[in-house]
Scaffold this motif. Sequence first.
Motif, PDB file in Angstrom:
ATOM      1  N   SER A  35       0.830  -1.216   0.000  1.00 27.07           N
ATOM      2  CA  SER A  35       0.000   0.000   0.000  1.00 27.07           C
ATOM      3  C   SER A  35       0.854   1.251   0.000  1.00 27.07           C
ATOM      4  N   CYS A  36       0.286   2.333  -0.511  1.00 30.47           N
ATOM      5  CA  CYS A  36       0.932   3.638  -0.440  1.00 30.47           C
ATOM      6  C   CYS A  36       0.628   4.272   0.919  1.00 30.47           C
ATOM      7  N   LEU A  37       1.264   5.408   1.192  1.00 32.70           N
ATOM      8  CA  LEU A  37       1.069   6.067   2.482  1.00 32.70           C
ATOM      9  C   LEU A  37       1.069   7.575   2.285  1.00 32.70           C
ATOM     10  N   VAL A  38       0.065   8.238   2.882  1.00 31.98           N
ATOM     11  CA  VAL A  38       0.013   9.696   2.864  1.00 31.98           C
ATOM     12  C   VAL A  38      -0.243  10.195   4.280  1.00 31.98           C
ATOM     13  N   VAL A  39       0.005  11.475   4.497  1.00 31.48           N
ATOM     14  CA  VAL A  39      -0.416  12.158   5.720  1.00 31.48           C
ATOM     15  C   VAL A  39      -1.599  13.021   5.326  1.00 31.48           C
ATOM     16  N   ASP A  40      -2.738  12.796   5.974  1.00 29.74           N
ATOM     17  CA  ASP A  40      -3.988  13.374   5.485  1.00 29.74           C
ATOM     18  C   ASP A  40      -4.858  13.859   6.626  1.00 29.74           C
ATOM     19  N   ASN A  41      -5.603  14.926   6.363  1.00 23.57           N
ATOM     20  CA  ASN A  41      -6.681  15.370   7.236  1.00 23.57           C
ATOM     21  C   ASN A  41      -7.977  14.826   6.635  1.00 23.57           C
ATOM     22  N   PRO A  42      -8.593  13.800   7.258  1.00 23.59           N
ATOM     23  CA  PRO A  42      -9.775  13.169   6.657  1.00 23.59           C
ATOM     24  C   PRO A  42     -10.981  14.087   6.541  1.00 23.59           C
ATOM     25  N   ALA A  43     -10.926  15.253   7.188  1.00 25.92           N
ATOM     26  CA  ALA A  43     -12.066  16.168   7.144  1.00 25.92           C
ATOM     27  C   ALA A  43     -12.042  17.065   5.910  1.00 25.92           C
ATOM     28  N   THR A  44     -10.980  16.980   5.103  1.00 26.19           N
ATOM     29  CA  THR A  44     -10.876  17.845   3.933  1.00 26.19           C
ATOM     30  C   THR A  44     -10.626  17.010   2.687  1.00 26.19           C
ATOM     31  N   GLU A  45     -10.935  17.602   1.537  1.00 22.82           N
ATOM     32  CA  GLU A  45     -10.635  16.961   0.260  1.00 22.82           C
ATOM     33  C   GLU A  45      -9.208  17.307  -0.142  1.00 22.82           C
ATOM     34  N   GLY A  52     -16.238  -7.098   0.419  1.00 20.04           N
ATOM     35  CA  GLY A  52     -17.121  -5.934   0.319  1.00 20.04           C
ATOM     36  C   GLY A  52     -16.311  -4.652   0.305  1.00 20.04           C
ATOM     37  N   THR A  53     -16.558  -3.758   1.280  1.00 22.10           N
ATOM     38  CA  THR A  53     -15.877  -2.471   1.301  1.00 22.10           C
ATOM     39  C   THR A  53     -14.624  -2.480   2.153  1.00 22.10           C
ATOM     40  N   GLY A  54     -14.419  -3.485   2.996  1.00 17.71           N
ATOM     41  CA  GLY A  54     -13.212  -3.553   3.808  1.00 17.71           C
ATOM     42  C   GLY A  54     -13.304  -2.739   5.078  1.00 17.71           C
ATOM     43  N   ASP A  55     -12.192  -2.713   5.818  1.00 15.86           N
ATOM     44  CA  ASP A  55     -12.107  -1.996   7.084  1.00 15.86           C
ATOM     45  C   ASP A  55     -10.910  -1.057   7.011  1.00 15.86           C
ATOM     46  N   GLY A  56     -11.177   0.250   6.944  1.00 16.37           N
ATOM     47  CA  GLY A  56     -10.095   1.222   6.845  1.00 16.37           C
ATOM     48  C   GLY A  56      -9.700   1.758   8.204  1.00 16.37           C
ATOM     49  N   VAL A  57      -8.387   1.918   8.430  1.00 15.62           N
ATOM     50  CA  VAL A  57      -7.873   2.427   9.702  1.00 15.62           C
ATOM     51  C   VAL A  57      -6.739   3.412   9.427  1.00 15.62           C
ATOM     52  N   ASN A  58      -6.820   4.604   9.996  1.00 13.87           N
ATOM     53  CA  ASN A  58      -5.715   5.560   9.974  1.00 13.87           C
ATOM     54  C   ASN A  58      -4.955   5.472  11.294  1.00 13.87           C
ATOM     55  N   PHE A  59      -3.731   6.032  11.323  1.00 14.84           N
ATOM     56  CA  PHE A  59      -2.951   5.913  12.555  1.00 14.84           C
ATOM     57  C   PHE A  59      -2.008   7.089  12.744  1.00 14.84           C
ATOM     58  N   ARG A  60      -1.550   7.251  13.980  1.00 16.32           N
ATOM     59  CA  ARG A  60      -0.536   8.228  14.355  1.00 16.32           C
ATOM     60  C   ARG A  60       0.529   7.524  15.191  1.00 16.32           C
ATOM     61  N   VAL A  61       1.763   8.045  15.163  1.00 14.47           N
ATOM     62  CA  VAL A  61       2.840   7.554  16.016  1.00 14.47           C
ATOM     63  C   VAL A  61       3.447   8.757  16.725  1.00 14.47           C
ATOM     64  N   GLU A  62       3.556   8.675  18.053  1.00  9.83           N
ATOM     65  CA  GLU A  62       4.124   9.760  18.844  1.00  9.83           C
ATOM     66  C   GLU A  62       5.121   9.197  19.846  1.00  9.83           C
ATOM     67  N   ALA A  63       6.051  10.035  20.292  1.00 13.23           N
ATOM     68  CA  ALA A  63       7.089   9.591  21.218  1.00 13.23           C
ATOM     69  C   ALA A  63       7.148  10.516  22.423  1.00 13.23           C
ATOM     70  N   LYS A  64       7.541   9.936  23.560  1.00 15.45           N
ATOM     71  CA  LYS A  64       7.818  10.716  24.764  1.00 15.45           C
ATOM     72  C   LYS A  64       9.133  10.215  25.346  1.00 15.45           C
ATOM     73  N   ALA A  65      10.119  11.120  25.495  1.00 15.56           N
ATOM     74  CA  ALA A  65      11.441  10.725  25.947  1.00 15.56           C
ATOM     75  C   ALA A  65      11.475  10.506  27.453  1.00 15.56           C
ATOM     76  N   TYR A  71      -1.506   9.408   9.498  1.00 15.03           N
ATOM     77  CA  TYR A  71      -0.968   8.542   8.458  1.00 15.03           C
ATOM     78  C   TYR A  71      -2.150   7.761   7.880  1.00 15.03           C
ATOM     79  N   ARG A  72      -2.269   7.781   6.554  1.00 19.81           N
ATOM     80  CA  ARG A  72      -3.406   7.131   5.899  1.00 19.81           C
ATOM     81  C   ARG A  72      -2.900   6.143   4.842  1.00 19.81           C
ATOM     82  N   PRO A  73      -3.079   4.847   5.058  1.00 24.06           N
ATOM     83  CA  PRO A  73      -2.686   3.866   4.044  1.00 24.06           C
ATOM     84  C   PRO A  73      -3.611   3.960   2.834  1.00 24.06           C
ATOM     85  N   ILE A  74      -3.051   3.726   1.662  1.00 23.54           N
ATOM     86  CA  ILE A  74      -3.840   3.713   0.436  1.00 23.54           C
ATOM     87  C   ILE A  74      -3.671   2.336  -0.208  1.00 23.54           C
ATOM     88  N   ALA A  75      -4.652   1.457   0.002  1.00 25.41           N
ATOM     89  CA  ALA A  75      -4.585   0.123  -0.595  1.00 25.41           C
ATOM     90  C   ALA A  75      -4.730   0.239  -2.104  1.00 25.41           C
TER      91      ALA A  75
END
Length: 264
Positions: free
Chosen positions: A84-94, A223-236, A118-122
């Motif tokens: 899959s491809c990968l983008v950084v996206d705001n799902p509330a906008t086109e 059918g339509t599948g199950d889409g999941v977006n994600f974030r990764v954050e760190a705390k030192a 992070y938004r995977p693009i199958a």
Amino acid sequence: MVSRNLSNLLFGSGVAIAMGMTAAAPAKAWIPLMPDAETAVDVTITPACSIVGPGVTPDSIYGVESITSQTVANQPTEGADISSCLVVDNPATETTFGSLTLVTKDAGTNDKDGDLWYRPIARNAASNAEEKGRLEYGEFTFVLDDEMVAQGGKLKFTFLDIEASKDPYGVLGTPPTGVKVGDTFHNAFYEGTKVVGTNDVRHYLVLDMVKEFTVYLGRDTSGTGDGVNFRVEAKATPEPSAMLGLGLAVGALATARKRRLEND
């Protein structure tokens, strides 16, 4: 007898040390390991992601050394197995990424708060996105840079819109959404049922800092599948010197108080 002035001096010194410790210690806030604007990400992938156009390189993202997209299994009627491809996206906008336009109000995965994800693009082929880019399904291996790993601390993974909580839909050998570190898989959500129906709800995993991990996201179904977006954050982890400063501050305050009580 300890004078009030001396007691105040000791107290003030302790506060000053404590304040210095606070200033020297790393911020407690979670720091995103992702771009701060919508963009495509040039993950290591063959064939290349022609549907999303040029993007940032993973090593230009804070804390990240590389991101590799792993091959995922498509349903037999929907094309050959492909990564899959990968983008950084705001799902509330086109948003348009190269030749691919991601429309707002996706029938599945949305975020009313307008955060970046992070938004995977199958896809079915190099230039063919499933469901016009609205199937967020993929597997991505992150390698963090040495400076980030040396800080220690924690990694927090946030998942948007998990609906499949375990090996679903008869796709044998396909992990649920979660994170794999070495040989250990951490399930992001589990309720003992196949579909949990939590549209646009966030689920979290917090793990110890590691050099490498693989994020598993969503499902491709008949059918339509199950889409999941994600974030990764760190705390030192706080620096040892900062913890020493805290100890000195506490010690100074305790000594001042003890002497004052003994001499009152």
